[in-house]
Design a protein around this motif. Structure first.
Motif, PDB file in Angstrom:
ATOM      1  N   TYR A   6       0.910  -1.261  -0.035  1.00 31.85           N
ATOM      2  CA  TYR A   6       0.071   0.015   0.057  1.00 31.85           C
ATOM      3  C   TYR A   6       0.798   1.123   0.134  1.00 31.85           C
ATOM      4  O   TYR A   6       2.111   1.173   0.266  1.00 31.85           O
ATOM      5  N   SER A   7       0.275   2.124  -0.346  1.00 37.87           N
ATOM      6  CA  SER A   7       0.946   3.500  -0.405  1.00 37.87           C
ATOM      7  C   SER A   7       0.800   4.154   0.754  1.00 37.87           C
ATOM      8  O   SER A   7      -0.120   3.912   1.685  1.00 37.87           O
ATOM      9  N   GLU A   8       1.557   5.283   1.141  1.00 32.03           N
ATOM     10  CA  GLU A   8       1.451   6.219   2.535  1.00 32.03           C
ATOM     11  C   GLU A   8       0.141   6.609   2.644  1.00 32.03           C
ATOM     12  O   GLU A   8      -0.654   6.632   3.739  1.00 32.03           O
ATOM     13  N   ALA A   9      -0.263   7.242   1.458  1.00 29.16           N
ATOM     14  CA  ALA A   9      -1.720   7.739   1.349  1.00 29.16           C
ATOM     15  C   ALA A   9      -2.911   6.786   1.547  1.00 29.16           C
ATOM     16  O   ALA A   9      -3.706   6.923   2.419  1.00 29.16           O
TER      17      ALA A   9
ATOM     18  N   ASN B 292      -6.965   6.315   9.377  1.00 37.35           N
ATOM     19  CA  ASN B 292      -7.821   7.602   9.729  1.00 37.35           C
ATOM     20  C   ASN B 292      -6.597   8.788  10.378  1.00 37.35           C
ATOM     21  O   ASN B 292      -7.052   9.395  11.269  1.00 37.35           O
ATOM     22  N   ILE B 293      -5.559   8.745   9.635  1.00 35.66           N
ATOM     23  CA  ILE B 293      -4.474   9.644  10.003  1.00 35.66           C
ATOM     24  C   ILE B 293      -3.915  10.330   8.692  1.00 35.66           C
ATOM     25  O   ILE B 293      -4.222   9.934   7.534  1.00 35.66           O
ATOM     26  N   SER B 294      -3.111  11.383   9.077  1.00 40.34           N
ATOM     27  CA  SER B 294      -2.642  12.156   7.536  1.00 40.34           C
ATOM     28  C   SER B 294      -1.451  11.228   7.053  1.00 40.34           C
ATOM     29  O   SER B 294      -0.910  10.316   7.784  1.00 40.34           O
TER      30      SER B 294
ATOM     31  N   VAL C 186       2.083   9.007   8.571  1.00 41.49           N
ATOM     32  CA  VAL C 186       2.170   7.771   8.318  1.00 41.49           C
ATOM     33  C   VAL C 186       3.760   7.667   7.852  1.00 41.49           C
ATOM     34  O   VAL C 186       4.638   6.890   8.294  1.00 41.49           O
ATOM     35  N   ASN C 187       4.107   9.030   7.219  1.00 35.36           N
ATOM     36  CA  ASN C 187       5.526   8.989   6.904  1.00 35.36           C
ATOM     37  C   ASN C 187       6.429   9.143   8.115  1.00 35.36           C
ATOM     38  O   ASN C 187       7.385   8.410   8.189  1.00 35.36           O
ATOM     39  N   LYS C 188       5.839   9.855   8.996  1.00 38.23           N
ATOM     40  CA  LYS C 188       6.734   9.891  10.353  1.00 38.23           C
ATOM     41  C   LYS C 188       6.878   8.909  11.045  1.00 38.23           C
ATOM     42  O   LYS C 188       7.843   8.441  11.694  1.00 38.23           O
ATOM     43  N   TRP C 189       5.656   8.062  11.209  1.00 37.18           N
ATOM     44  CA  TRP C 189       5.659   6.762  11.890  1.00 37.18           C
ATOM     45  C   TRP C 189       6.715   5.714  11.077  1.00 37.18           C
ATOM     46  O   TRP C 189       7.380   5.063  11.687  1.00 37.18           O
TER      47      TRP C 189
END
Length: 114
Positions: free
Chosen positions: A79-82, A89-91, A95-98
Motif C-alpha cells: 500500500y502507499s502511504e496515502a 484515519n490519519i494524515s 504515516v511517513n513520520k511513523w
C-alpha cells in the motif's frame, strides 16, 4: 465567456485540463498493472524477497501492533502511504513520520545485535 479571456485561451485551457486528466488516468493505470518484465523479475527475486520477509518478521516481533501493521501494509502488502493513512484515519505525513521512526528504531536494533 468573460471579456479578458479570448476564445483561443479558453479552448487552450480546456485542452490542457483534458490532457492532464488523461495523463493522470494513464499514470494511475500503469501503477496498478504490471508488465511481463515485472513478472519475470519478480520470479527471479522470489528467494531474496522471501528471506527479506522472514528477516522483517523477526525484527518486527518486538514492535507494538500499530507500528507493525503500518510496516506490513507499506512493505509487505504494497500500500502507499496515502492508502495506509486513509485506512488508519490519519494524515499521510503522520504515516511517513511513523515509518521513519519505526525504520530508525529497527536500524538501532540491528546495529545493537551486530
Amino acid at each position: 465567456m468573460n471579456g479578458s479571456q479570448t476564445l483561443y485561451e479558453r479552448y487552450r485551457n480546456e485542452i490542457y485540463r483534458i490532457g492532464w486528466k488523461i495523463e493522470y488516468r494513464a499514470r494511475k493505470v500503469s501503477r496498478t498493472e504490471c508488465s511481463l518484465f515485472d513478472n519475470i523479475q519478480a520470479e527471479a527475486n522470489f528467494i531474496q524477497d522471501s528471506e527479506n520477509k522472514i528477516m522483517l518478521e523477526q525484527l518486527t516481533d518486538s514492535l507494538p501492533a500499530f507500528e507493525k501493521s503500518i510496516l506490513y501494509k507499506l512493505y509487505l502488502e504494497g500500500y502507499s502511504e496515502a492508502e495506509v493513512a486513509k485506512q488508519f484515519n490519519i494524515s499521510q505525513q503522520a504515516v511517513n513520520k511513523w515509518k521513519k521512526k519505526i525504520i530508525n528504531q529497527l536500524s538501532q536494533t540491528t546495529k545493537s545485535h551486530d
